[in-house]
Write a protein that holds these residues in place. Structure first.
Motif, PDB file in Angstrom:
ATOM      1  N   PRO A   2     -17.332 -11.271  -4.636  1.00 57.74           N
ATOM      2  CA  PRO A   2     -15.725 -10.938  -4.449  1.00 57.74           C
ATOM      3  C   PRO A   2     -15.811  -9.805  -3.326  1.00 57.74           C
ATOM      4  CG  PRO A   2     -15.944 -11.075  -6.721  1.00 57.74           C
ATOM      5  CD  PRO A   2     -17.543 -10.744  -5.940  1.00 57.74           C
ATOM      6  N   ILE A   3     -14.759  -9.957  -2.398  1.00 55.87           N
ATOM      7  CA  ILE A   3     -14.486  -8.680  -1.691  1.00 55.87           C
ATOM      8  C   ILE A   3     -13.512  -7.840  -2.099  1.00 55.87           C
ATOM      9  CG2 ILE A   3     -12.205 -10.152  -0.519  1.00 55.87           C
ATOM     10  CD1 ILE A   3     -12.940  -9.039   2.067  1.00 55.87           C
ATOM     11  N   LEU A   4     -12.691  -8.466  -3.243  1.00 52.00           N
ATOM     12  CA  LEU A   4     -11.749  -7.508  -4.118  1.00 52.00           C
ATOM     13  C   LEU A   4     -11.940  -7.847  -5.445  1.00 52.00           C
ATOM     14  CD1 LEU A   4      -9.372  -5.400  -4.188  1.00 52.00           C
ATOM     15  CD2 LEU A   4      -7.921  -7.689  -4.028  1.00 52.00           C
ATOM     16  N   GLU A   5     -12.096  -6.850  -6.322  1.00 49.12           N
ATOM     17  CA  GLU A   5     -12.341  -7.070  -7.728  1.00 49.12           C
ATOM     18  C   GLU A   5     -11.599  -6.054  -8.476  1.00 49.12           C
ATOM     19  OE1 GLU A   5     -15.596  -8.822 -10.712  1.00 49.12           O
ATOM     20  OE2 GLU A   5     -16.279  -7.502  -9.061  1.00 49.12           O
ATOM     21  N   LEU A   6     -10.486  -6.600  -9.483  1.00 51.72           N
ATOM     22  CA  LEU A   6      -9.862  -5.657 -10.274  1.00 51.72           C
ATOM     23  C   LEU A   6     -10.220  -5.761 -11.869  1.00 51.72           C
ATOM     24  CD1 LEU A   6      -7.922  -6.163  -7.840  1.00 51.72           C
ATOM     25  CD2 LEU A   6      -5.909  -5.419  -9.374  1.00 51.72           C
ATOM     26  N   LYS A   7     -10.636  -4.831 -12.543  1.00 50.37           N
ATOM     27  CA  LYS A   7     -10.989  -5.122 -13.847  1.00 50.37           C
ATOM     28  C   LYS A   7     -10.115  -4.217 -14.858  1.00 50.37           C
ATOM     29  CE  LYS A   7     -15.972  -5.825 -12.854  1.00 50.37           C
ATOM     30  NZ  LYS A   7     -17.259  -5.203 -12.994  1.00 50.37           N
ATOM     31  N   ASP A  67     -12.161  -2.317  -6.851  1.00 56.45           N
ATOM     32  CA  ASP A  67     -13.256  -2.257  -5.989  1.00 56.45           C
ATOM     33  C   ASP A  67     -12.780  -3.166  -4.665  1.00 56.45           C
ATOM     34  OD1 ASP A  67     -15.924  -3.460  -4.801  1.00 56.45           O
ATOM     35  OD2 ASP A  67     -16.323  -1.713  -5.857  1.00 56.45           O
ATOM     36  N   LEU A  68     -13.141  -2.516  -3.658  1.00 51.65           N
ATOM     37  CA  LEU A  68     -12.686  -3.242  -2.266  1.00 51.65           C
ATOM     38  C   LEU A  68     -13.792  -3.031  -1.461  1.00 51.65           C
ATOM     39  CD1 LEU A  68     -10.901  -4.977  -0.168  1.00 51.65           C
ATOM     40  CD2 LEU A  68      -9.913  -2.717   0.312  1.00 51.65           C
ATOM     41  N   ASN A  69     -14.675  -4.077  -1.115  1.00 50.77           N
ATOM     42  CA  ASN A  69     -15.679  -4.152  -0.190  1.00 50.77           C
ATOM     43  C   ASN A  69     -16.810  -3.045  -0.709  1.00 50.77           C
ATOM     44  OD1 ASN A  69     -15.762  -6.079   1.864  1.00 50.77           O
ATOM     45  ND2 ASN A  69     -15.238  -4.625   3.306  1.00 50.77           N
ATOM     46  N   GLY A  70     -17.023  -3.001  -1.891  1.00 46.54           N
ATOM     47  CA  GLY A  70     -17.914  -1.888  -2.461  1.00 46.54           C
ATOM     48  C   GLY A  70     -17.546  -0.643  -2.591  1.00 46.54           C
ATOM     49  N   THR A  71     -16.299  -0.316  -2.373  1.00 48.71           N
ATOM     50  CA  THR A  71     -15.568   0.951  -2.789  1.00 48.71           C
ATOM     51  C   THR A  71     -14.466   0.938  -3.689  1.00 48.71           C
ATOM     52  OG1 THR A  71     -16.076   1.694  -0.201  1.00 48.71           O
ATOM     53  CG2 THR A  71     -14.643   2.955  -1.663  1.00 48.71           C
ATOM     54  N   GLU A  72     -14.824   1.916  -4.778  1.00 43.24           N
ATOM     55  CA  GLU A  72     -13.926   1.995  -5.898  1.00 43.24           C
ATOM     56  C   GLU A  72     -12.804   2.837  -5.434  1.00 43.24           C
ATOM     57  OE1 GLU A  72     -11.322   2.482  -8.757  1.00 43.24           O
ATOM     58  OE2 GLU A  72     -13.120   1.004  -8.878  1.00 43.24           O
ATOM     59  N   PHE A  84      -9.301   5.073   5.299  1.00 49.78           N
ATOM     60  CA  PHE A  84      -9.892   3.925   4.674  1.00 49.78           C
ATOM     61  C   PHE A  84      -9.027   2.599   4.789  1.00 49.78           C
ATOM     62  CE2 PHE A  84     -10.126   0.818   0.964  1.00 49.78           C
ATOM     63  CZ  PHE A  84     -11.715   0.802   0.786  1.00 49.78           C
ATOM     64  N   ARG A  85      -7.628   2.877   4.621  1.00 48.73           N
ATOM     65  CA  ARG A  85      -6.650   1.767   4.970  1.00 48.73           C
ATOM     66  C   ARG A  85      -6.588   1.157   6.284  1.00 48.73           C
ATOM     67  NH1 ARG A  85      -3.551   4.889   1.342  1.00 48.73           N
ATOM     68  NH2 ARG A  85      -2.510   6.037   2.961  1.00 48.73           N
ATOM     69  N   ARG A  86      -6.683   2.109   7.343  1.00 51.26           N
ATOM     70  CA  ARG A  86      -6.876   1.549   8.844  1.00 51.26           C
ATOM     71  C   ARG A  86      -8.224   0.987   8.963  1.00 51.26           C
ATOM     72  NH1 ARG A  86      -5.192   6.969  10.235  1.00 51.26           N
ATOM     73  NH2 ARG A  86      -7.391   7.364  10.780  1.00 51.26           N
ATOM     74  N   GLU A  87      -9.246   1.129   8.303  1.00 49.34           N
ATOM     75  CA  GLU A  87     -10.780   0.456   8.662  1.00 49.34           C
ATOM     76  C   GLU A  87     -10.680  -0.707   7.811  1.00 49.34           C
ATOM     77  OE1 GLU A  87     -13.321   3.600   7.971  1.00 49.34           O
ATOM     78  OE2 GLU A  87     -13.045   4.453   9.820  1.00 49.34           O
ATOM     79  N   HIS A  88     -10.045  -0.938   6.517  1.00 46.68           N
ATOM     80  CA  HIS A  88     -10.446  -2.125   5.839  1.00 46.68           C
ATOM     81  C   HIS A  88      -9.291  -2.890   5.668  1.00 46.68           C
ATOM     82  CE1 HIS A  88     -14.439  -0.318   4.715  1.00 46.68           C
ATOM     83  NE2 HIS A  88     -13.734   0.742   4.697  1.00 46.68           N
ATOM     84  N   LEU A  89      -8.136  -2.553   5.850  1.00 47.01           N
ATOM     85  CA  LEU A  89      -6.885  -3.369   5.194  1.00 47.01           C
ATOM     86  C   LEU A  89      -5.868  -3.279   6.514  1.00 47.01           C
ATOM     87  CD1 LEU A  89      -6.161  -1.382   2.149  1.00 47.01           C
ATOM     88  CD2 LEU A  89      -7.165  -3.675   2.280  1.00 47.01           C
ATOM     89  N   GLY A  90      -5.295  -4.611   6.785  1.00 52.18           N
ATOM     90  CA  GLY A  90      -4.279  -4.918   7.389  1.00 52.18           C
ATOM     91  C   GLY A  90      -2.947  -5.088   6.778  1.00 52.18           C
ATOM     92  N   PHE A  91      -1.697  -4.755   7.171  1.00 49.70           N
ATOM     93  CA  PHE A  91      -0.649  -4.815   6.435  1.00 49.70           C
ATOM     94  C   PHE A  91       0.413  -5.558   7.351  1.00 49.70           C
ATOM     95  CE2 PHE A  91      -2.741  -0.961   5.034  1.00 49.70           C
ATOM     96  CZ  PHE A  91      -2.515  -1.187   3.360  1.00 49.70           C
TER      97      PHE A  91
END
Length: 272
Positions: A2-7, A67-72, A84-91
């Motif tokens: 998964p690229i995104l995982e919530l537990k 966890d998003l792309n291996g980062t908690e 981090f948001r600029r590098e990994h997320l688009g809004f």
């Protein structure tokens, strides 16, 4: 993977002096695979916007992990969160959030400017991306010279210019008429087919029917999910509508289906 995982994610808000606690989310566990197109639906106050804020690293959960792309996400210091948001997320938001004093090109390039990307690299990216979104002839125009649909395309281009791992869309069709909304959703579909992972929060059953999977939240908990599979968009739309009816009636999805069948039998019509 998964690229995104919530537990077991939970979020509790406390009122002034901690006198009362509001449980916005309870025990949310879900995952999104790379290349998926997922819609999240729920009534106002269901917790879907809170969930989106947590995934966007705009807030932190009270319990559980994201966890998003291996980062908690909870381990990211506040000083690094914006980067981090600029590098990994688009809004993509309902209200576009474009700068009227910037032309289309500058609005699109803003995330790269903030990341101090070299000018030649920025030029290369915008010239490659603009035609994909039908903006090649709009780069020198200003937002107030564009239609709502065109402005939302600019917002989408700005979100995509950094090549994000995950595109987050918050009610992206909320300010658009039905025809323009359909054009935007068609664009999202093409982006997804090209490999872009999309997570969209929406009140619109029609918008959600464009996704591959639909998650439903009620009272801060996951209520149900639907997979498109081999269903057509119209068939998925019917199932989405039935599930929303079940949520409003506080039934299970199975009970809602039985109710629809009983109503159809009573009226002498087939259930849609």
């Amino acid at each position: 993977m998964p690229i995104l995982e919530l537990k077991n994610v939970a979020k509790t808000y406390h009122t002034r002096f901690n006198a009362n606690a509001v449980q916005a989310l309870t025990d949310i566990s879900l995952s999104v695979e790379a290349g998926e197109y997922v819609a999240i639906m729920g009534e106002s106050g269901s917790g879907k916007s809170t969930l989106l804020n947590l995934i966007a690293a705009l807030d932190k959960p009270t319990a559980g992990s994201i966890d998003l792309n291996g980062t908690e996400l909870s381990t990211i210091p506040e000083s690094r969160a914006a980067k981090f948001r600029r590098e990994h997320l688009g809004f993509v938001f309902q209200d576009f959030n474009l700068l009227d004093t910037f032309n289309v090109k500058d609005n699109i390039l803003l995330p790269l400017v903030l990341s101090k990307t070299p000018v030649p690299a920025m030029e290369k990216r915008v010239l490659a991306l603009a035609p994909q979104l039908g903006l090649a002839d709009k780069l020198t125009k200003f937002p107030y010279e564009l239609s709502g649909g065109q402005q939302q395309r600019v917002a989408a281009a700005r979100a995509l210019i950094t090549d994000p791992a995950l595109l987050l869309a918050d009610e992206p069709t909320g300010a658009l008429d039905s025809h323009t909304a359909d054009e935007l959703l068609t664009l999202f579909g093409k982006l997804n087919q090209a490999g872009q992972t999309i997570l969209m929060v929406t009140h619109s059953a029609v918008a959600a029917s464009h996704a591959q999977r639909v998650l439903f939240i009620r009272d801060g908990r996951l209520f149900h999910q639907l997979y498109r599979g081999d269903l057509s968009q119209d068939e998925l739309l019917v199932k989405i509508s039935d599930t929303m009816t079940a949520m409003l009636a506080k039934q299970t999805p199975t009970q809602a289906g039985k109710t629809a069948s009983a109503d159809a039998a009573h009226t002498g019509k087939e259930a849609d």
